[in-house]
Design a protein around this motif. Structure first.
Motif, PDB file in Angstrom:
ATOM      1  N   GLU A 198       0.819  -1.214   0.000  1.00 35.59           N
ATOM      2  CA  GLU A 198       0.000   0.000   0.000  1.00 35.59           C
ATOM      3  C   GLU A 198       0.851   1.261   0.000  1.00 35.59           C
ATOM      4  O   GLU A 198       0.505   2.252  -0.655  1.00 35.59           O
ATOM      5  N   ASP A 199       1.975   1.255   0.716  1.00 32.23           N
ATOM      6  CA  ASP A 199       2.826   2.444   0.761  1.00 32.23           C
ATOM      7  C   ASP A 199       3.350   2.798  -0.625  1.00 32.23           C
ATOM      8  O   ASP A 199       3.349   3.970  -1.032  1.00 32.23           O
ATOM      9  N   ARG A 200       3.804   1.794  -1.363  1.00 37.75           N
ATOM     10  CA  ARG A 200       4.309   2.050  -2.714  1.00 37.75           C
ATOM     11  C   ARG A 200       3.193   2.543  -3.627  1.00 37.75           C
ATOM     12  O   ARG A 200       3.388   3.431  -4.458  1.00 37.75           O
ATOM     13  N   LEU A 201       2.011   1.968  -3.458  1.00 40.34           N
ATOM     14  CA  LEU A 201       0.878   2.414  -4.272  1.00 40.34           C
ATOM     15  C   LEU A 201       0.517   3.866  -3.975  1.00 40.34           C
ATOM     16  O   LEU A 201       0.225   4.640  -4.893  1.00 40.34           O
ATOM     17  N   GLU A 202       0.521   4.233  -2.713  1.00 38.64           N
ATOM     18  CA  GLU A 202       0.177   5.614  -2.340  1.00 38.64           C
ATOM     19  C   GLU A 202       1.200   6.593  -2.906  1.00 38.64           C
ATOM     20  O   GLU A 202       0.827   7.672  -3.398  1.00 38.64           O
ATOM     21  N   ARG A 203       2.484   6.233  -2.841  1.00 37.23           N
ATOM     22  CA  ARG A 203       3.518   7.109  -3.412  1.00 37.23           C
ATOM     23  C   ARG A 203       3.320   7.263  -4.915  1.00 37.23           C
ATOM     24  O   ARG A 203       3.411   8.365  -5.460  1.00 37.23           O
ATOM     25  N   LEU A 204       3.057   6.154  -5.576  1.00 39.85           N
ATOM     26  CA  LEU A 204       2.846   6.207  -7.023  1.00 39.85           C
ATOM     27  C   LEU A 204       1.615   7.043  -7.352  1.00 39.85           C
ATOM     28  O   LEU A 204       1.646   7.874  -8.275  1.00 39.85           O
ATOM     29  N   ALA A 205       0.537   6.833  -6.618  1.00 38.63           N
ATOM     30  CA  ALA A 205      -0.689   7.593  -6.873  1.00 38.63           C
ATOM     31  C   ALA A 205      -0.444   9.091  -6.736  1.00 38.63           C
ATOM     32  O   ALA A 205      -0.911   9.896  -7.565  1.00 38.63           O
ATOM     33  N   SER A 206       0.298   9.483  -5.721  1.00 35.54           N
ATOM     34  CA  SER A 206       0.611  10.906  -5.523  1.00 35.54           C
ATOM     35  C   SER A 206       1.420  11.453  -6.684  1.00 35.54           C
ATOM     36  O   SER A 206       1.169  12.572  -7.163  1.00 35.54           O
ATOM     37  N   GLN A 207       2.383  10.674  -7.150  1.00 33.84           N
ATOM     38  CA  GLN A 207       3.210  11.107  -8.279  1.00 33.84           C
ATOM     39  C   GLN A 207       2.384  11.254  -9.550  1.00 33.84           C
ATOM     40  O   GLN A 207       2.537  12.226 -10.305  1.00 33.84           O
ATOM     41  N   LEU A 208       1.474  10.303  -9.795  1.00 34.35           N
ATOM     42  CA  LEU A 208       0.645  10.358 -10.999  1.00 34.35           C
ATOM     43  C   LEU A 208      -0.315  11.537 -10.959  1.00 34.35           C
ATOM     44  O   LEU A 208      -0.528  12.210 -11.971  1.00 34.35           O
ATOM     45  N   ARG A 209      -0.884  11.800  -9.788  1.00 30.68           N
ATOM     46  CA  ARG A 209      -1.785  12.951  -9.655  1.00 30.68           C
ATOM     47  C   ARG A 209      -1.046  14.246  -9.941  1.00 30.68           C
ATOM     48  O   ARG A 209      -1.552  15.138 -10.648  1.00 30.68           O
ATOM     49  N   ALA A 210       0.167  14.362  -9.396  1.00 28.62           N
ATOM     50  CA  ALA A 210       0.935  15.592  -9.553  1.00 28.62           C
ATOM     51  C   ALA A 210       1.437  15.771 -10.979  1.00 28.62           C
ATOM     52  O   ALA A 210       1.401  16.872 -11.533  1.00 28.62           O
ATOM     53  N   ALA A 211       1.920  14.689 -11.569  1.00 29.96           N
ATOM     54  CA  ALA A 211       2.558  14.788 -12.887  1.00 29.96           C
ATOM     55  C   ALA A 211       1.555  14.801 -14.034  1.00 29.96           C
ATOM     56  O   ALA A 211       1.761  15.476 -15.042  1.00 29.96           O
ATOM     57  N   ALA A 212       0.468  14.045 -13.889  1.00 27.58           N
ATOM     58  CA  ALA A 212      -0.461  13.895 -15.007  1.00 27.58           C
ATOM     59  C   ALA A 212      -1.823  14.531 -14.763  1.00 27.58           C
ATOM     60  O   ALA A 212      -2.627  14.649 -15.692  1.00 27.58           O
ATOM     61  N   GLY A 213      -2.119  14.903 -13.510  1.00 27.53           N
ATOM     62  CA  GLY A 213      -3.388  15.540 -13.207  1.00 27.53           C
ATOM     63  C   GLY A 213      -4.576  14.609 -13.333  1.00 27.53           C
ATOM     64  O   GLY A 213      -5.694  15.048 -13.629  1.00 27.53           O
ATOM     65  N   VAL A 214      -4.351  13.308 -13.125  1.00 32.06           N
ATOM     66  CA  VAL A 214      -5.436  12.338 -13.237  1.00 32.06           C
ATOM     67  C   VAL A 214      -5.873  11.879 -11.848  1.00 32.06           C
ATOM     68  O   VAL A 214      -5.187  12.122 -10.849  1.00 32.06           O
ATOM     69  N   HIS A 215      -7.015  11.215 -11.807  1.00 35.48           N
ATOM     70  CA  HIS A 215      -7.463  10.597 -10.561  1.00 35.48           C
ATOM     71  C   HIS A 215      -6.767   9.242 -10.425  1.00 35.48           C
ATOM     72  O   HIS A 215      -6.793   8.432 -11.352  1.00 35.48           O
ATOM     73  N   ALA A 216      -6.139   8.999  -9.298  1.00 37.70           N
ATOM     74  CA  ALA A 216      -5.440   7.738  -9.051  1.00 37.70           C
ATOM     75  C   ALA A 216      -5.998   7.109  -7.783  1.00 37.70           C
ATOM     76  O   ALA A 216      -5.840   7.647  -6.694  1.00 37.70           O
ATOM     77  N   GLU A 217      -6.645   5.978  -7.955  1.00 33.99           N
ATOM     78  CA  GLU A 217      -7.273   5.259  -6.846  1.00 33.99           C
ATOM     79  C   GLU A 217      -6.361   4.112  -6.409  1.00 33.99           C
ATOM     80  O   GLU A 217      -5.827   3.379  -7.256  1.00 33.99           O
ATOM     81  N   VAL A 218      -6.183   3.947  -5.115  1.00 31.25           N
ATOM     82  CA  VAL A 218      -5.333   2.886  -4.574  1.00 31.25           C
ATOM     83  C   VAL A 218      -6.213   1.767  -4.038  1.00 31.25           C
ATOM     84  O   VAL A 218      -7.127   2.006  -3.240  1.00 31.25           O
ATOM     85  N   LEU A 219      -5.944   0.549  -4.483  1.00 29.04           N
ATOM     86  CA  LEU A 219      -6.709  -0.617  -4.052  1.00 29.04           C
ATOM     87  C   LEU A 219      -5.736  -1.726  -3.668  1.00 29.04           C
ATOM     88  O   LEU A 219      -5.414  -2.592  -4.480  1.00 29.04           O
TER      89      LEU A 219
END
Length: 264
Positions: A35-56
């Motif tokens: 989950e920690d790696r997913l949350e970091r990735l989601a934050s990066q994708l939101r910041a860089a691409a401006g998309v919605h990133a859901e962690v499951l």
């Protein structure tokens, strides 16, 4: 803007799928154990691409957790238009005399979970009349190197059968069958990449770009790069006795034992 669900999204090819799809302005649902790696990735994708990133977070060797992911795929709220079944793991041991539970876990992740999630996604997509499923197989599916080859052979044939069933529905199914790919897992596993010529290796970004191009054109089998396309055709034409002889090479067996390592 379409929504994509990627299993094994925190590393390897799954990570590359996440980045390429997010930068193409697709919202993403990220599935993996960590989950920690997913949350970091989601934050990066939101910041860089401006998309919605859901962690499951989910361990796909656990049937209850697979059911949770399947339920997300069936959801009519923010429906998933593309499923990438990428998660997998390395057994790292022979079948005879090895740890049977490890082989069973790999089977759960790379066979049963692929079936369950494909069923959930394809059913929802057919109702909407559009969508795509990508199941990550391997060039190893054409060999006879342990249960990893067997699991990936099942993925390839299952995806072909799914594609046949989906004809005329507006939904497609593609089996991605890469060869050797540079990822962090080879370094973690201590694989000496210099054992194989540089020509044999592909980069993850090129593999994913080729796969997505094949999905867009509705290809059933995606084998990135001309050289692996040739290898695939030659392998399919060889007598199975020759394949079994080649598969007995210890160097190849050692690599395939690690090739399946992806985030679960």
């Amino acid at each position: 803007m379409a929504t994509v669900l990627i299993t094994g999204a925190s590393a390897g090819l799954g990570l590359e799928f996440a980045w390429q799809l997010a930068t193409a302005r697709h919202d993403v649902v990220l599935v993996a154990r960590n989950e920690d790696r997913l949350e970091r990735l989601a934050s990066q994708l939101r910041a860089a691409a401006g998309v919605h990133a859901e962690v499951l977070p989910a361990d796909l060797a656990d049937r209850e957790q697979v059911a949770r992911v399947a339920e997300r795929l069936r959801s009519t709220e923010d429906p998933v238009s593309l499923l990438v079944n990428n998660a997998g793991l390395s057994v790292g041991s022979r079948f005879v005399g090895g740890d049977l539970d490890a082989h069973l876990d790999a089977h759960e992740v790379m066979v049963r979970a692929v079936m369950v999630l494909s069923h959930a996604a394809a059913g929802a997509m057919v109702e909407r009349g559009r969508g795509a499923v990508v199941n990550v197989s391997s060039i190893a599916a054409l060999t006879a190197m342990g249960t990893y080859s067997a699991d990936k052979a099942w993925v390839r044939v299952f995806t072909e059968a799914l594609a046949v069933e989906l004809r005329g529905t507006g939904v497609t199914a593609t089996a991605l069958c890469p060869g050797l790919v540079h990822t962090e897992f080879h370094e973690r596993a201590g694989i000496d990449q210099e054992v194989y010529p540089e020509l044999a290796w592909l980069n993850a970004d090129a593999v994913v770009a080729a796969a997505l191009a094949d999905v867009r054109r509705g290809a059933v089998i995606s084998t990135p790069s001309l050289r692996y396309g040739i290898v695939s055709e030659v392998t399919r034409l060889l007598p199975r006795a020759a394949i079994r002889a080649i598969s007995g090479d210890r160097r190849l067996r050692r690599h395939v034992a690690q090739e399946g390592t992806e985030d679960r």
